[in-house]
Design a protein around this motif. Structure first.
Motif, short mmCIF file in Angstrom:
data_model
loop_
_atom_site.label_atom_id
_atom_site.label_comp_id
_atom_site.label_asym_id
_atom_site.label_seq_id
_atom_site.Cartn_x
_atom_site.Cartn_y
_atom_site.Cartn_z
N LEU A 48 9.57 48.32 85.07
CA LEU A 48 10.94 48.47 85.57
C LEU A 48 11.27 47.41 86.61
CD1 LEU A 48 11.25 52.35 85.88
CD2 LEU A 48 12.44 50.84 84.26
N ALA A 49 10.32 47.07 87.47
CA ALA A 49 10.55 46.03 88.46
C ALA A 49 10.77 44.67 87.80
CB ALA A 49 9.39 45.97 89.44
N VAL A 50 9.96 44.37 86.80
CA VAL A 50 10.11 43.08 86.11
C VAL A 50 11.43 43.03 85.36
CG1 VAL A 50 9.18 41.68 84.21
CG2 VAL A 50 7.65 42.64 85.92
N MET A 82 14.42 42.49 87.62
CA MET A 82 14.64 41.13 88.11
C MET A 82 15.54 40.33 87.17
SD MET A 82 13.37 40.81 91.04
CE MET A 82 13.50 39.06 91.26
N TYR A 83 15.57 40.68 85.91
CA TYR A 83 16.41 39.96 84.96
C TYR A 83 17.90 40.25 85.16
CZ TYR A 83 12.43 38.20 82.45
OH TYR A 83 11.28 37.54 82.11
N VAL A 136 19.25 40.03 88.13
CA VAL A 136 19.63 39.24 89.29
C VAL A 136 19.93 37.81 88.81
CG1 VAL A 136 18.86 38.40 91.55
CG2 VAL A 136 18.13 40.65 90.73
N PRO A 137 21.20 37.38 88.89
CA PRO A 137 21.56 36.06 88.37
C PRO A 137 20.79 34.91 89.03
CG PRO A 137 23.53 37.33 88.83
CD PRO A 137 22.37 38.11 89.37
N ASP A 138 20.56 34.97 90.33
CA ASP A 138 19.84 33.88 91.01
C ASP A 138 18.42 33.75 90.49
OD1 ASP A 138 22.05 33.30 92.58
OD2 ASP A 138 21.41 34.64 94.20
N PHE A 139 17.81 34.86 90.19
CA PHE A 139 16.46 34.83 89.65
C PHE A 139 16.45 34.17 88.28
CE2 PHE A 139 13.21 36.85 86.96
CZ PHE A 139 12.08 36.41 87.62
N MET A 140 17.44 34.49 87.47
CA MET A 140 17.50 33.90 86.12
C MET A 140 17.71 32.39 86.20
SD MET A 140 16.74 36.23 84.10
CE MET A 140 17.04 35.37 82.59
N VAL A 141 18.56 31.93 87.12
CA VAL A 141 18.79 30.48 87.28
C VAL A 141 17.52 29.80 87.76
CG1 VAL A 141 20.06 28.76 88.61
CG2 VAL A 141 21.26 30.73 87.67
N MET A 142 16.82 30.42 88.72
CA MET A 142 15.57 29.85 89.22
C MET A 142 14.53 29.78 88.10
SD MET A 142 12.87 31.31 92.00
CE MET A 142 12.46 32.59 90.83
#
Length: 55
Positions: free
Chosen positions: A32-34, A37-38, A40-46
């Protein structure tokens, strides 16, 4: 020549239900944590930037 058993538990014993339940709970929470994270737009860009940096 006798060989040593590589099994962590003796053949007649199973893992207690509490340990099994705890392992499943930890695995589900980690998934669920992993997956969270998908969202979160900033995480996807990073993540995309890091993937492109490999090439």
């Amino acid at each position: 020549m006798p060989t040593a058993s590589t099994s962590p538990t003796p053949p007649g014993r199973s893992v207690p239900w509490a340990w099994r339940w705890l392992a499943w709970t930890v695995a589900v929470l980690l998934c669920l944590a992993v997956f969270g994270m998908y969202t979160v737009p900033d995480f996807m860009v990073m993540l995309a930037d890091q993937m492109w940096a490999c090439f």
